[in-house]
Write an enzyme that holds these catalytic residues in place. Structure first.
Site, PDB file in Angstrom:
ATOM      1  N   ARG A  71       0.834  -1.210   0.000  1.00 54.17           N
ATOM      2  CA  ARG A  71       0.000   0.000   0.000  1.00 54.17           C
ATOM      3  C   ARG A  71       0.868   1.259   0.000  1.00 54.17           C
ATOM      4  O   ARG A  71       0.546   2.243  -0.679  1.00 54.17           O
ATOM      5  CB  ARG A  71      -0.926  -0.019   1.217  1.00 54.17           C
ATOM      6  CG  ARG A  71      -1.857   1.181   1.307  1.00 54.17           C
ATOM      7  CD  ARG A  71      -2.940   0.990   2.358  1.00 54.17           C
ATOM      8  NE  ARG A  71      -3.670   2.237   2.573  1.00 54.17           N
ATOM      9  CZ  ARG A  71      -3.565   3.004   3.653  1.00 54.17           C
ATOM     10  NH1 ARG A  71      -2.760   2.642   4.657  1.00 54.17           N
ATOM     11  NH2 ARG A  71      -4.257   4.119   3.758  1.00 54.17           N
ATOM     12  N   HIS A  75       0.577   3.993  -2.939  1.00 60.41           N
ATOM     13  CA  HIS A  75       0.155   5.361  -2.667  1.00 60.41           C
ATOM     14  C   HIS A  75       1.252   6.365  -3.005  1.00 60.41           C
ATOM     15  O   HIS A  75       0.959   7.538  -3.272  1.00 60.41           O
ATOM     16  CB  HIS A  75      -0.280   5.508  -1.208  1.00 60.41           C
ATOM     17  CG  HIS A  75      -1.658   4.981  -0.966  1.00 60.41           C
ATOM     18  ND1 HIS A  75      -2.627   5.693  -0.297  1.00 60.41           N
ATOM     19  CD2 HIS A  75      -2.249   3.815  -1.329  1.00 60.41           C
ATOM     20  CE1 HIS A  75      -3.747   4.986  -0.252  1.00 60.41           C
ATOM     21  NE2 HIS A  75      -3.531   3.838  -0.867  1.00 60.41           N
ATOM     22  N   HIS A 205      -6.409  -5.999  -4.041  1.00 63.96           N
ATOM     23  CA  HIS A 205      -7.163  -6.087  -2.791  1.00 63.96           C
ATOM     24  C   HIS A 205      -7.259  -7.516  -2.273  1.00 63.96           C
ATOM     25  O   HIS A 205      -7.831  -7.742  -1.203  1.00 63.96           O
ATOM     26  CB  HIS A 205      -8.568  -5.500  -2.977  1.00 63.96           C
ATOM     27  CG  HIS A 205      -8.575  -4.012  -3.041  1.00 63.96           C
ATOM     28  ND1 HIS A 205      -8.974  -3.317  -4.154  1.00 63.96           N
ATOM     29  CD2 HIS A 205      -8.200  -3.074  -2.134  1.00 63.96           C
ATOM     30  CE1 HIS A 205      -8.854  -2.019  -3.932  1.00 63.96           C
ATOM     31  NE2 HIS A 205      -8.396  -1.845  -2.705  1.00 63.96           N
ATOM     32  N   TRP A 221     -10.146  -8.610   2.835  1.00 62.37           N
ATOM     33  CA  TRP A 221     -10.819  -8.712   1.542  1.00 62.37           C
ATOM     34  C   TRP A 221     -11.019 -10.177   1.136  1.00 62.37           C
ATOM     35  O   TRP A 221     -11.962 -10.502   0.414  1.00 62.37           O
ATOM     36  CB  TRP A 221      -9.991  -8.014   0.467  1.00 62.37           C
ATOM     37  CG  TRP A 221      -9.831  -6.543   0.660  1.00 62.37           C
ATOM     38  CD1 TRP A 221      -8.831  -5.908   1.359  1.00 62.37           C
ATOM     39  CD2 TRP A 221     -10.682  -5.506   0.169  1.00 62.37           C
ATOM     40  NE1 TRP A 221      -9.007  -4.547   1.323  1.00 62.37           N
ATOM     41  CE2 TRP A 221     -10.128  -4.267   0.593  1.00 62.37           C
ATOM     42  CE3 TRP A 221     -11.847  -5.502  -0.599  1.00 62.37           C
ATOM     43  CZ2 TRP A 221     -10.716  -3.044   0.275  1.00 62.37           C
ATOM     44  CZ3 TRP A 221     -12.414  -4.270  -0.913  1.00 62.37           C
ATOM     45  CH2 TRP A 221     -11.859  -3.061  -0.477  1.00 62.37           C
TER      46      TRP A 221
END
Length: 247
Positions: A71, A75, A205, A221
């Protein structure tokens, strides 16, 4: 088709692993930004070992910080704008506590990833933060069962005065009041992705889980949130879904 989707996720991640010189421009810098570090001579095999050593963390989520590092890498790169050449994984301005990007809602919780990589940065000062974050996400994907990527270094770090990008460049879980598909298109078309690639990237995900203090949602998820797979797509298609209101 499921295998093809998983491969597409890997291919998109591999593209994001390339530095600015060998992929689309990934620089958030401008003539007003000061470069404080360019990549030096780094033993990336040793850095990889150090990253692998910290991946397993029994007290964190599902026993691994791998999804958290993915992540962080995403990002860092996901602010890119193909029309202006701004944004992307170069700069690492998020590391400054008072910089606007550190406070974006979309980046909530990434301070945990940055803190875990700090000791590695201290041990290998020649690597830039920008390269370290990207490399850590790449190594994490590979260690969680993903394919081997052709990662390349070359990202520079900027000083605290680096120009802030506008908030809202990363996707929100609630779609910002739009049809979710339209919201994703707004975000990913800006980076140069098409609908097929958007779906493929969404397959990431399969890793990690939601947190109430970050997205406002909670739970994993998939049933194997530390394994790279096509489970995200399979569950979407095969499970019966209903709105969840309590833990």
């Amino acid at each position: 088709e499921a295998k093809a989707a998983a491969k597409a996720v890997a291919a998109a991640a591999a593209a994001a692993a390339k530095p600015a010189a060998e992929a689309v421009p990934q620089s958030s810098s401008s003539s007003k930004d000061a470069v404080i570090q360019k990549p030096g001579k780094v033993d990336y095999a040793k850095v990889r070992e150090a990253i692998v050593d910290i991946l397993d963390e029994p007290g964190y989520d599902d026993g691994s910080i791998g999804p958290l590092l993915v992540r962080l890498a995403w990002h860092s790169a996901g602010t890119f704008d193909k029309n202006t050449g701004r944004g992307g994984s170069e700069g690492a301005c998020m590391r400054y506590e008072n910089h606007p990007e550190a406070g974006w809602g979309a980046n909530a919780g990434l301070n945990l990833a940055r803190a875990r990589l700090e000791k590695i940065k201290e041990h290998f000062p020649e690597i830039t933060y920008s390269d370290l974050w990207s490399f850590a996400g790449t190594v994490a994907l590979e260690e969680m069962g993903g394919p081997e990527f052709k990662w390349r270094p070359g990202r520079r770090d900027l000083d605290v005065s680096c120009n802030s990008l506008p908030d809202g460049l990363l996707p929100d879980a609630d779609g910002r009041g739009k049809n979710p598909a339209d919201h994703l298109r707004d975000i990913f078309y800006r980076m140069g992705f098409n609908d097929q690639e958007i779906v493929a990237l969404s397959g990431a995900h399969a890793l990690g889980r939601c947190h109430t203090d970050r997205s406002g949602f909670w739970g994993p998820w998939t049933r194997a949130p530390t394994t790279f797979s096509n489970e995200y797509f399979r569950l979407l298609l095969e499970e019966t879904w209903s709105k969840k209101t309590t833990h």
